[in-house]
Design an enzyme around this catalytic site. Structure first.
Site, PDB file in Angstrom:
ATOM      1  N   GLU A  34       0.821  -1.217   0.000  1.00 21.36           N
ATOM      2  CA  GLU A  34       0.000   0.000   0.000  1.00 21.36           C
ATOM      3  C   GLU A  34       0.855   1.268   0.000  1.00 21.36           C
ATOM      4  O   GLU A  34       0.523   2.245  -0.653  1.00 21.36           O
ATOM      5  CB  GLU A  34      -0.957   0.012   1.203  1.00 21.36           C
ATOM      6  CG  GLU A  34      -2.127  -0.936   1.054  1.00 21.36           C
ATOM      7  CD  GLU A  34      -2.941  -0.688  -0.215  1.00 21.36           C
ATOM      8  OE1 GLU A  34      -3.036   0.468  -0.660  1.00 21.36           O
ATOM      9  OE2 GLU A  34      -3.466  -1.663  -0.778  1.00 21.36           O
ATOM     10  N   TYR A 115      -6.495   6.484   4.391  1.00 29.96           N
ATOM     11  CA  TYR A 115      -6.661   5.504   3.322  1.00 29.96           C
ATOM     12  C   TYR A 115      -5.866   4.229   3.625  1.00 29.96           C
ATOM     13  O   TYR A 115      -6.399   3.116   3.573  1.00 29.96           O
ATOM     14  CB  TYR A 115      -6.238   6.090   1.958  1.00 29.96           C
ATOM     15  CG  TYR A 115      -5.956   4.994   0.985  1.00 29.96           C
ATOM     16  CD1 TYR A 115      -7.005   4.334   0.364  1.00 29.96           C
ATOM     17  CD2 TYR A 115      -4.648   4.535   0.768  1.00 29.96           C
ATOM     18  CE1 TYR A 115      -6.772   3.255  -0.470  1.00 29.96           C
ATOM     19  CE2 TYR A 115      -4.402   3.462  -0.058  1.00 29.96           C
ATOM     20  CZ  TYR A 115      -5.457   2.833  -0.677  1.00 29.96           C
ATOM     21  OH  TYR A 115      -5.226   1.754  -1.475  1.00 29.96           O
ATOM     22  N   ASP A 133      -9.607   6.379  -2.152  1.00 28.80           N
ATOM     23  CA  ASP A 133      -8.440   6.840  -2.914  1.00 28.80           C
ATOM     24  C   ASP A 133      -8.943   7.452  -4.232  1.00 28.80           C
ATOM     25  O   ASP A 133     -10.156   7.627  -4.416  1.00 28.80           O
ATOM     26  CB  ASP A 133      -7.449   5.693  -3.157  1.00 28.80           C
ATOM     27  CG  ASP A 133      -7.978   4.659  -4.146  1.00 28.80           C
ATOM     28  OD1 ASP A 133      -9.208   4.689  -4.440  1.00 28.80           O
ATOM     29  OD2 ASP A 133      -7.198   3.835  -4.634  1.00 28.80           O
TER      30      ASP A 133
END
Ligand code: SF4
Length: 360
Positions: A34, A115, A133
């Site tokens: 991520e 996020y 996102d």
């Protein structure tokens, strides 16, 4: 809203990308992927992820690596604060003894925002936190026809609550992955194939002809131009480098001596700058040449107009105050920006004699 969730989950089952960080519940692997993907496209991030996992297969290995090793592995990926933050957070986790398991603890890790915390918690632990996102903004704003700008405080709040409302809370990991892939592959920024979209019949943007207008942004990003002249100094088998300081781009990456000017400076003008003479401290110059005319290096908020020159000193045993003297052969061990790496490759080209200029 199960209609929306069901449609995109069905679509995802048919179209999902096979990615190494997908079929795992390991929060470390999910976290690394991520962070890499925060500002990077999957095609580019894929190789970096594999390389990173080979070098640092678990959080303890990462925590005990040196910062230079971490930065070297990140070299070329950009947004280097991500790597520094990962390293700091890895040390925090290693000290604690295990990866955090609640949203609040994950969110408290350095470099982890709303996020990323939602992604880690939903993918690793199936906690019901919705991700928001760029893909999610696009899909929701178009399908629901929301024209509020996504880059204001109010807009962000609105989309966070819409994302939460739309989420299938019984399947958080599946739903979040589905909406992100749907935005990345189906509802793409320009010319999405709405004809073949499972949401076409209910998509407000399609019905109102707003597809290419959504999502809306209020502010335009201001871009700053900066002018860099790099001076690669060679003294026998040695060259000189410096670690970039905090508070600017490329923090902690190494570079050649740099002269930054408020505007463009030509080759002749560089030789007349006091900074140029100060840098070389009065040592005799054997030759001077331009290695590369301007290269435009575009970053998110800046355009770097960079040139590179080579100065060969007459003597070998020279120190330049403020710079680290290294063997040229060791240069590849230091983490550098893509720009410096490009200049260094040009310097190594045997027939690269561009604009050679010898000072008597
Ligand atoms: S119909 Fe087009 S704009 Fe609407 S969700 Fe599908 S791909 Fe996106």
């Amino acid at each position: 809203m199960s209609f929306f969730a069901d449609k995109i989950i069905d679509w995802y089952k048919e179209n999902k990308r096979d990615l190494p960080w997908r079929d795992t519940k390991d929060p470390y692997k999910i976290w690394i992927s991520e962070i890499i993907l925060q500002q990077t496209r999957v095609v580019q991030g894929y190789d970096y992820y594999c390389r990173f996992m080979t070098h640092f297969p678990d959080v303890n290995t990462l925590a005990h690596a040196s910062e230079d090793e971490v930065m070297k592995c990140w070299q070329g990926l950009g947004y280097y604060s991500r790597a520094r933050n990962l390293h700091t957070a890895a040390k925090m986790i290693a000290e604690k003894g295990c990866f955090p398991t609640t949203y609040e603890e994950v969110r408290a890790l350095k470099g982890v925002g709303d996020y990323t915390a939602a992604a880690i918690c939903s993918f690793a632990y199936d906690l019901p936190y919705s991700v928001v996102d760029g893909n999610v903004y696009r899909v929701l704003s178009r399908w629901m026809g929301v024209e509020d700008p996504i880059d204001t405080g109010a807009g962000k709040k609105l989309f966070a609550s819409l994302a939460d409302e739309m989420m299938d809370k019984s399947r958080p990991a599946l739903y979040n992955q589905a909406i992100m892939d749907f935005g990345a592959l189906q509802c793409v920024p320009s010319s999405p194939s709405c004809l073949f979209c499972p949401l076409a019949d209910s998509c407000v943007a399609l019905q109102k002809n707003l597809v290419d207008k959504l999502p809306r942004k209020e502010r335009k990003t201001k871009v700053l131009d900066r002018y860099f002249s790099y001076i690669y100094v060679r003294a026998g088998v040695y060259t000189y480098i410096k670690k970039r300081a905090a508070g600017d781009i490329w923090q902690n990456l190494y570079e050649f001596p740099l002269i930054e000017t408020p505007g463009e400076v030509g080759e002749e003008a560089i030789l007349g700058l006091p900074e140029f003479h100060h840098l070389l401290g009065g040592h005799d110059i054997q030759s001077f040449r331009m290695v590369s005319p301007e290269i435009k290096h575009v970053l998110s908020h800046r355009v770097i107009h960079a040139k590179c020159y080579e100065v060969v000193l007459a003597e070998e045993n020279v120190t330049l105050p403020g710079f680290q003297r290294i063997q040229i052969d060791d240069f590849h061990n230091f983490p550098v920006s893509r720009l410096i790496s490009r200049f260094f490759s040009l310097l190594l080209k045997p027939n690269h004699k561009k604009q050679n200029h010898v000072i008597e």
